[in-house]
Design a protein around this motif. Sequence first.
Motif, PDB file in Angstrom:
ATOM      1  N   SER A 112       0.818  -1.214   0.000  1.00 34.10           N
ATOM      2  CA  SER A 112       0.000   0.000   0.000  1.00 34.10           C
ATOM      3  C   SER A 112       0.850   1.262   0.000  1.00 34.10           C
ATOM      4  O   SER A 112       0.324   2.368  -0.176  1.00 34.10           O
ATOM      5  CB  SER A 112      -0.932   0.002   1.219  1.00 34.10           C
ATOM      6  OG  SER A 112      -0.171  -0.082   2.418  1.00 34.10           O
ATOM      7  N   ARG A 113       2.156   1.122   0.175  1.00 39.64           N
ATOM      8  CA  ARG A 113       3.045   2.288   0.151  1.00 39.64           C
ATOM      9  C   ARG A 113       3.575   2.570  -1.252  1.00 39.64           C
ATOM     10  O   ARG A 113       4.277   3.553  -1.465  1.00 39.64           O
ATOM     11  CB  ARG A 113       4.242   2.078   1.083  1.00 39.64           C
ATOM     12  CG  ARG A 113       3.890   1.971   2.552  1.00 39.64           C
ATOM     13  CD  ARG A 113       5.143   1.944   3.407  1.00 39.64           C
ATOM     14  NE  ARG A 113       6.049   0.867   3.009  1.00 39.64           N
ATOM     15  CZ  ARG A 113       7.296   0.722   3.458  1.00 39.64           C
ATOM     16  NH1 ARG A 113       7.779   1.618   4.325  1.00 39.64           N
ATOM     17  NH2 ARG A 113       8.027  -0.291   3.072  1.00 39.64           N
ATOM     18  N   ASP A 114       3.235   1.700  -2.206  1.00 47.33           N
ATOM     19  CA  ASP A 114       3.824   1.777  -3.535  1.00 47.33           C
ATOM     20  C   ASP A 114       2.883   2.424  -4.549  1.00 47.33           C
ATOM     21  O   ASP A 114       1.662   2.493  -4.352  1.00 47.33           O
ATOM     22  CB  ASP A 114       4.199   0.378  -4.027  1.00 47.33           C
ATOM     23  CG  ASP A 114       5.139  -0.345  -3.081  1.00 47.33           C
ATOM     24  OD1 ASP A 114       5.962   0.348  -2.436  1.00 47.33           O
ATOM     25  OD2 ASP A 114       5.049  -1.580  -2.968  1.00 47.33           O
ATOM     26  N   VAL A 115       3.467   2.868  -5.640  1.00 45.57           N
ATOM     27  CA  VAL A 115       2.704   3.389  -6.771  1.00 45.57           C
ATOM     28  C   VAL A 115       3.058   2.536  -7.992  1.00 45.57           C
ATOM     29  O   VAL A 115       4.220   2.153  -8.178  1.00 45.57           O
ATOM     30  CB  VAL A 115       3.012   4.882  -7.018  1.00 45.57           C
ATOM     31  CG1 VAL A 115       4.490   5.108  -7.252  1.00 45.57           C
ATOM     32  CG2 VAL A 115       2.214   5.416  -8.194  1.00 45.57           C
ATOM     33  N   LEU A 116       2.060   2.227  -8.789  1.00 50.84           N
ATOM     34  CA  LEU A 116       2.255   1.427  -9.999  1.00 50.84           C
ATOM     35  C   LEU A 116       1.884   2.279 -11.201  1.00 50.84           C
ATOM     36  O   LEU A 116       0.733   2.711 -11.339  1.00 50.84           O
ATOM     37  CB  LEU A 116       1.402   0.158  -9.962  1.00 50.84           C
ATOM     38  CG  LEU A 116       1.431  -0.729 -11.214  1.00 50.84           C
ATOM     39  CD1 LEU A 116       2.858  -1.217 -11.494  1.00 50.84           C
ATOM     40  CD2 LEU A 116       0.478  -1.917 -11.062  1.00 50.84           C
ATOM     41  N   VAL A 117       2.866   2.546 -12.076  1.00 57.12           N
ATOM     42  CA  VAL A 117       2.667   3.356 -13.270  1.00 57.12           C
ATOM     43  C   VAL A 117       2.537   2.424 -14.473  1.00 57.12           C
ATOM     44  O   VAL A 117       3.438   1.626 -14.745  1.00 57.12           O
ATOM     45  CB  VAL A 117       3.835   4.342 -13.477  1.00 57.12           C
ATOM     46  CG1 VAL A 117       3.586   5.219 -14.701  1.00 57.12           C
ATOM     47  CG2 VAL A 117       4.044   5.202 -12.233  1.00 57.12           C
ATOM     48  N   LEU A 118       1.423   2.552 -15.183  1.00 51.29           N
ATOM     49  CA  LEU A 118       1.117   1.661 -16.302  1.00 51.29           C
ATOM     50  C   LEU A 118       1.244   2.425 -17.619  1.00 51.29           C
ATOM     51  O   LEU A 118       0.454   3.341 -17.887  1.00 51.29           O
ATOM     52  CB  LEU A 118      -0.300   1.093 -16.153  1.00 51.29           C
ATOM     53  CG  LEU A 118      -0.594   0.409 -14.814  1.00 51.29           C
ATOM     54  CD1 LEU A 118      -2.082   0.157 -14.659  1.00 51.29           C
ATOM     55  CD2 LEU A 118       0.191  -0.895 -14.712  1.00 51.29           C
ATOM     56  N   PHE A 119       2.227   2.052 -18.427  1.00 53.32           N
ATOM     57  CA  PHE A 119       2.434   2.700 -19.730  1.00 53.32           C
ATOM     58  C   PHE A 119       1.696   1.913 -20.808  1.00 53.32           C
ATOM     59  O   PHE A 119       1.890   0.702 -20.964  1.00 53.32           O
ATOM     60  CB  PHE A 119       3.925   2.758 -20.072  1.00 53.32           C
ATOM     61  CG  PHE A 119       4.628   3.966 -19.529  1.00 53.32           C
ATOM     62  CD1 PHE A 119       4.759   5.109 -20.304  1.00 53.32           C
ATOM     63  CD2 PHE A 119       5.165   3.975 -18.253  1.00 53.32           C
ATOM     64  CE1 PHE A 119       5.402   6.235 -19.825  1.00 53.32           C
ATOM     65  CE2 PHE A 119       5.806   5.086 -17.753  1.00 53.32           C
ATOM     66  CZ  PHE A 119       5.933   6.227 -18.538  1.00 53.32           C
ATOM     67  N   SER A 120       0.857   2.630 -21.562  1.00 55.54           N
ATOM     68  CA  SER A 120       0.122   1.999 -22.662  1.00 55.54           C
ATOM     69  C   SER A 120      -0.287   3.068 -23.653  1.00 55.54           C
ATOM     70  O   SER A 120      -0.927   4.061 -23.270  1.00 55.54           O
ATOM     71  CB  SER A 120      -1.121   1.275 -22.139  1.00 55.54           C
ATOM     72  OG  SER A 120      -1.944   0.840 -23.203  1.00 55.54           O
ATOM     73  N   LYS A 121       0.061   2.890 -24.908  1.00 53.17           N
ATOM     74  CA  LYS A 121      -0.321   3.871 -25.923  1.00 53.17           C
ATOM     75  C   LYS A 121      -1.837   3.970 -26.030  1.00 53.17           C
ATOM     76  O   LYS A 121      -2.411   5.065 -25.991  1.00 53.17           O
ATOM     77  CB  LYS A 121       0.281   3.479 -27.272  1.00 53.17           C
ATOM     78  CG  LYS A 121      -0.198   4.336 -28.443  1.00 53.17           C
ATOM     79  CD  LYS A 121       0.309   3.788 -29.766  1.00 53.17           C
ATOM     80  CE  LYS A 121      -0.310   4.525 -30.949  1.00 53.17           C
ATOM     81  NZ  LYS A 121       0.146   3.980 -32.244  1.00 53.17           N
ATOM     82  N   SER A 122      -2.503   2.844 -26.116  1.00 53.03           N
ATOM     83  CA  SER A 122      -3.954   2.831 -26.325  1.00 53.03           C
ATOM     84  C   SER A 122      -4.745   2.980 -25.035  1.00 53.03           C
ATOM     85  O   SER A 122      -5.884   3.452 -25.046  1.00 53.03           O
ATOM     86  CB  SER A 122      -4.373   1.534 -27.016  1.00 53.03           C
ATOM     87  OG  SER A 122      -4.195   0.426 -26.134  1.00 53.03           O
ATOM     88  N   GLY A 123      -4.144   2.557 -23.934  1.00 54.72           N
ATOM     89  CA  GLY A 123      -4.877   2.549 -22.679  1.00 54.72           C
ATOM     90  C   GLY A 123      -5.852   1.395 -22.569  1.00 54.72           C
ATOM     91  O   GLY A 123      -6.645   1.336 -21.618  1.00 54.72           O
ATOM     92  N   ASN A 124      -5.779   0.480 -23.500  1.00 54.13           N
ATOM     93  CA  ASN A 124      -6.688  -0.666 -23.501  1.00 54.13           C
ATOM     94  C   ASN A 124      -5.933  -1.993 -23.529  1.00 54.13           C
ATOM     95  O   ASN A 124      -6.483  -3.015 -23.945  1.00 54.13           O
ATOM     96  CB  ASN A 124      -7.635  -0.590 -24.706  1.00 54.13           C
ATOM     97  CG  ASN A 124      -8.532   0.635 -24.655  1.00 54.13           C
ATOM     98  OD1 ASN A 124      -9.062   0.972 -23.600  1.00 54.13           O
ATOM     99  ND2 ASN A 124      -8.685   1.309 -25.787  1.00 54.13           N
ATOM    100  N   THR A 125      -4.671  -1.970 -23.108  1.00 51.40           N
ATOM    101  CA  THR A 125      -3.847  -3.174 -23.139  1.00 51.40           C
ATOM    102  C   THR A 125      -4.418  -4.232 -22.199  1.00 51.40           C
ATOM    103  O   THR A 125      -4.573  -4.000 -20.997  1.00 51.40           O
ATOM    104  CB  THR A 125      -2.400  -2.840 -22.733  1.00 51.40           C
ATOM    105  OG1 THR A 125      -1.911  -1.787 -23.566  1.00 51.40           O
ATOM    106  CG2 THR A 125      -1.507  -4.065 -22.884  1.00 51.40           C
ATOM    107  N   GLU A 126      -4.750  -5.388 -22.769  1.00 55.39           N
ATOM    108  CA  GLU A 126      -5.460  -6.429 -22.012  1.00 55.39           C
ATOM    109  C   GLU A 126      -4.692  -6.886 -20.785  1.00 55.39           C
ATOM    110  O   GLU A 126      -5.261  -7.053 -19.701  1.00 55.39           O
ATOM    111  CB  GLU A 126      -5.742  -7.621 -22.934  1.00 55.39           C
ATOM    112  CG  GLU A 126      -6.523  -8.734 -22.272  1.00 55.39           C
ATOM    113  CD  GLU A 126      -6.797  -9.883 -23.230  1.00 55.39           C
ATOM    114  OE1 GLU A 126      -7.226 -10.949 -22.744  1.00 55.39           O
ATOM    115  OE2 GLU A 126      -6.570  -9.727 -24.444  1.00 55.39           O
ATOM    116  N   GLU A 127      -3.371  -7.086 -20.922  1.00 61.21           N
ATOM    117  CA  GLU A 127      -2.577  -7.581 -19.793  1.00 61.21           C
ATOM    118  C   GLU A 127      -2.575  -6.590 -18.633  1.00 61.21           C
ATOM    119  O   GLU A 127      -2.594  -6.981 -17.464  1.00 61.21           O
ATOM    120  CB  GLU A 127      -1.138  -7.861 -20.247  1.00 61.21           C
ATOM    121  CG  GLU A 127      -0.992  -8.999 -21.244  1.00 61.21           C
ATOM    122  CD  GLU A 127      -1.157  -8.554 -22.686  1.00 61.21           C
ATOM    123  OE1 GLU A 127      -0.771  -9.325 -23.585  1.00 61.21           O
ATOM    124  OE2 GLU A 127      -1.653  -7.428 -22.930  1.00 61.21           O
TER     125      GLU A 127
END
Length: 347
Positions: A112-127
Amino acid sequence: MGSLPTFSIDLPSADPKPATESVDAATLLNLFKAQQGHLNYFFKHLDLSQTLAFTQALLRFSSLGGTIFFSGVGKSGFVAHKISQTLVSLGTRSAFLSPVDALHGDIGILTSRDVLVLFSKSGNTEELLRLVPCARAKGAFLISVTSAEDSLLKGCCDMNVWLPLERELCPFDLAPVTSTAIQMVFGDTVAIALMGAKNLSKEAYAANHPAGRIGKSLIFKVKDIMKKQDELPVCREGDLIMDQLVELTSKGCGCLLVIDEAYHLIGTFTDGDLRRTLKASGEGIFKLTVGEMCNRNPRTTSPDTMAVEAMKKMESPPSPVQFLPVIDHNNVLIGIVTLHGLVSAGL
């Protein structure tokens, strides 16, 4: 036993038609100009308020002892991994989290102390979409970084950053070459902003790069590189020059270090001094002592001097030298540092 079946193979012609592929300077220049235009579009339309909120969020979680995790798939994954490595090298706790591996156990590293940054061109990456609820269950703060203003990923994260993308440089607008370029520019620029916010010193940066030239120049001192004790080519001022030729040549320093009974440095005698003395005195050299011909005012250095400063001293006017005797505050000889040794150490 019956006969074996036979097979025939059609081999390609021994003289294939020559390839006609080519590229000219004008085409290449136009591509670079086009990419420059796409990047300028990104800079012109980037939302600074979003970027500031993103940077402040990373700084906040980092300051509280959390880890900044990055994730992505394909080319965006490579960029995410690289940005994470940049942050680590600049003193910020960070790591890359593979979305596939995360769903098979690696998500256990999230807190809960962490941040997760998700890179995706489309923003719809299934994984990444499959990863979101699992990461949320761990209590991590979720940020999507996309080039789509509206996406599934944006709708299920705590924060979203839009990276404006005019189009890909690819003529089909498909190959991710411009989108990954702006991802990299964005992430690395934010990393430098965090570096400034944390007041990372040049010394701290060097400590994270000990094998590089920058790190070595800020970490290594003369005492870490110098030769000492039995490696020193020492003699007394009353010794005959011709009796010290073995000492002069066998230690690989190109000189003799002239000392007294208490190991105080008196001067130096180099192989260059030997040649000049031989030319000037001829057979008289057999009667000359080292003390008569040595340099009694040589350049010296201390053991706590930075190695890179010692190198600068060797190269300074009026003429460069190949070594520096190392003495303590009482002028006692404790070592020698050579230009060859400094270069071999990577400086």
